[in-house]
Design a protein around this motif. Structure first.
Motif, PDB file in Angstrom:
ATOM      1  N   MET A 159       0.852  -1.817   0.226  1.00 29.41           N
ATOM      2  CA  MET A 159      -0.239   0.145  -0.227  1.00 29.41           C
ATOM      3  C   MET A 159       0.838   1.076   0.355  1.00 29.41           C
ATOM      4  SD  MET A 159      -3.135   1.136  -0.107  1.00 29.41           S
ATOM      5  CE  MET A 159      -4.058   2.132   0.381  1.00 29.41           C
ATOM      6  N   THR A 160       1.903   0.548   0.490  1.00 31.82           N
ATOM      7  CA  THR A 160       2.886   2.236   1.407  1.00 31.82           C
ATOM      8  C   THR A 160       3.009   2.658  -1.058  1.00 31.82           C
ATOM      9  OG1 THR A 160       2.961   2.169   3.540  1.00 31.82           O
ATOM     10  CG2 THR A 160       4.767   3.006   2.309  1.00 31.82           C
ATOM     11  N   LEU A 161       3.737   1.373  -1.485  1.00 36.36           N
ATOM     12  CA  LEU A 161       4.413   1.488  -2.749  1.00 36.36           C
ATOM     13  C   LEU A 161       3.564   2.595  -3.691  1.00 36.36           C
ATOM     14  CD1 LEU A 161       7.400   1.132  -3.831  1.00 36.36           C
ATOM     15  CD2 LEU A 161       5.580  -1.306  -4.411  1.00 36.36           C
ATOM     16  N   ALA A 162       2.175   1.968  -3.629  1.00 33.70           N
ATOM     17  CA  ALA A 162       1.856   2.240  -4.549  1.00 33.70           C
ATOM     18  C   ALA A 162       1.512   3.680  -4.064  1.00 33.70           C
ATOM     19  CB  ALA A 162       0.252   1.175  -4.075  1.00 33.70           C
ATOM     20  N   ILE A 163       1.048   3.869  -2.803  1.00 30.33           N
ATOM     21  CA  ILE A 163       1.068   5.523  -2.652  1.00 30.33           C
ATOM     22  C   ILE A 163       2.631   6.321  -3.176  1.00 30.33           C
ATOM     23  CG2 ILE A 163       0.621   7.534  -0.812  1.00 30.33           C
ATOM     24  CD1 ILE A 163      -1.106   5.316   0.877  1.00 30.33           C
ATOM     25  N   THR A 164       3.227   5.745  -2.254  1.00 30.16           N
ATOM     26  CA  THR A 164       4.405   6.658  -3.462  1.00 30.16           C
ATOM     27  C   THR A 164       4.571   7.283  -4.532  1.00 30.16           C
ATOM     28  OG1 THR A 164       5.638   5.854  -1.034  1.00 30.16           O
ATOM     29  CG2 THR A 164       7.158   6.694  -3.237  1.00 30.16           C
ATOM     30  N   VAL A 165       4.573   5.889  -5.301  1.00 32.92           N
ATOM     31  CA  VAL A 165       4.511   6.030  -6.677  1.00 32.92           C
ATOM     32  C   VAL A 165       3.579   6.748  -7.794  1.00 32.92           C
ATOM     33  CG1 VAL A 165       4.429   3.933  -8.933  1.00 32.92           C
ATOM     34  CG2 VAL A 165       5.360   3.708  -7.122  1.00 32.92           C
ATOM     35  N   MET A 166       2.454   6.740  -7.258  1.00 29.21           N
ATOM     36  CA  MET A 166       1.491   7.559  -7.186  1.00 29.21           C
ATOM     37  C   MET A 166       1.637   9.422  -7.193  1.00 29.21           C
ATOM     38  SD  MET A 166      -1.907   5.273  -6.356  1.00 29.21           S
ATOM     39  CE  MET A 166      -2.494   6.311  -5.027  1.00 29.21           C
ATOM     40  N   ALA A 167       2.096   9.810  -6.041  1.00 31.83           N
ATOM     41  CA  ALA A 167       2.542  10.869  -5.667  1.00 31.83           C
ATOM     42  C   ALA A 167       3.608  11.152  -6.918  1.00 31.83           C
ATOM     43  CB  ALA A 167       3.454  10.724  -3.923  1.00 31.83           C
ATOM     44  N   LEU A 168       4.432  10.413  -6.554  1.00 31.41           N
ATOM     45  CA  LEU A 168       5.766  10.733  -7.545  1.00 31.41           C
ATOM     46  C   LEU A 168       5.148  10.755  -9.056  1.00 31.41           C
ATOM     47  CD1 LEU A 168       8.990   8.573  -6.560  1.00 31.41           C
ATOM     48  CD2 LEU A 168       8.895  10.648  -6.080  1.00 31.41           C
ATOM     49  N   GLY A 169       4.278  10.213  -9.232  1.00 38.29           N
ATOM     50  CA  GLY A 169       3.355   9.699 -11.079  1.00 38.29           C
ATOM     51  C   GLY A 169       3.222  11.758 -11.439  1.00 38.29           C
ATOM     52  N   PHE A 170       2.396  11.893 -10.281  1.00 33.37           N
ATOM     53  CA  PHE A 170       1.708  13.165  -9.787  1.00 33.37           C
ATOM     54  C   PHE A 170       2.985  14.275 -10.007  1.00 33.37           C
ATOM     55  CE2 PHE A 170      -1.953  11.067  -7.767  1.00 33.37           C
ATOM     56  CZ  PHE A 170      -2.886  11.205  -8.780  1.00 33.37           C
ATOM     57  N   CYS A 171       4.269  14.243  -9.626  1.00 30.69           N
ATOM     58  CA  CYS A 171       4.668  15.546  -9.721  1.00 30.69           C
ATOM     59  C   CYS A 171       5.536  15.419 -10.982  1.00 30.69           C
ATOM     60  CB  CYS A 171       5.798  15.396  -8.591  1.00 30.69           C
ATOM     61  SG  CYS A 171       5.093  15.167  -6.570  1.00 30.69           S
ATOM     62  N   THR A 184      13.357  -4.439  -3.195  1.00 32.47           N
ATOM     63  CA  THR A 184      13.966  -4.856  -1.423  1.00 32.47           C
ATOM     64  C   THR A 184      12.262  -4.905  -1.142  1.00 32.47           C
ATOM     65  OG1 THR A 184      14.903  -2.833  -2.119  1.00 32.47           O
ATOM     66  CG2 THR A 184      14.257  -2.536   0.456  1.00 32.47           C
ATOM     67  N   LEU A 185      11.193  -5.078  -1.227  1.00 26.70           N
ATOM     68  CA  LEU A 185      10.010  -5.414  -0.497  1.00 26.70           C
ATOM     69  C   LEU A 185       9.767  -6.886  -0.490  1.00 26.70           C
ATOM     70  CD1 LEU A 185       7.287  -2.895  -0.656  1.00 26.70           C
ATOM     71  CD2 LEU A 185       8.625  -3.376   1.199  1.00 26.70           C
TER      72      LEU A 185
END
Length: 89
Positions: free
Chosen positions: A1-13, A36-37
């Motif tokens: 879940m954290t990975l998905a949120i991180t990737v989406m946040a980076l994608g929006f940037c 890594t996960l």
């Protein structure tokens, strides 16, 4: 879940135009984080992950540890019983 949120946040940037380098970087970062996960999960659960460790390997390590303990402390008893419970002496 954290990975998905991180990737989406980076994608929006990412910028809307001329973003090929940023997309490649985002893809590489996502692949590295995912790898890594997966490695962390496999280390935490050796019997149910991608890399499977059979119980025979652990039994061999137990035999080697017991042999080494008796070699260095020939008169002492093992600190635990056959079930792995600590002995109270």
């Amino acid at each position: 879940m954290t990975l998905a949120i991180t990737v989406m946040a980076l994608g929006f940037c990412l910028p809307r135009k001329n973003n090929r380098g940023q997309i490649v970087t985002l893809t590489v970062i996502t692949a590295l984080l995912t790898t890594t996960l997966v490695i962390i999960r496999d280390v935490d659960r050796p019997f149910g992950g991608i890399v499977n460790v059979g119980p025979t390997a652990i039994a061999q390590v137990e035999q080697q540890a017991t042999r080494d303990f008796h070699a260095h402390h020939p008169t002492a008893a093992l600190p635990c019983d056959d079930q792995g419970n600590r002995r109270t002496t």
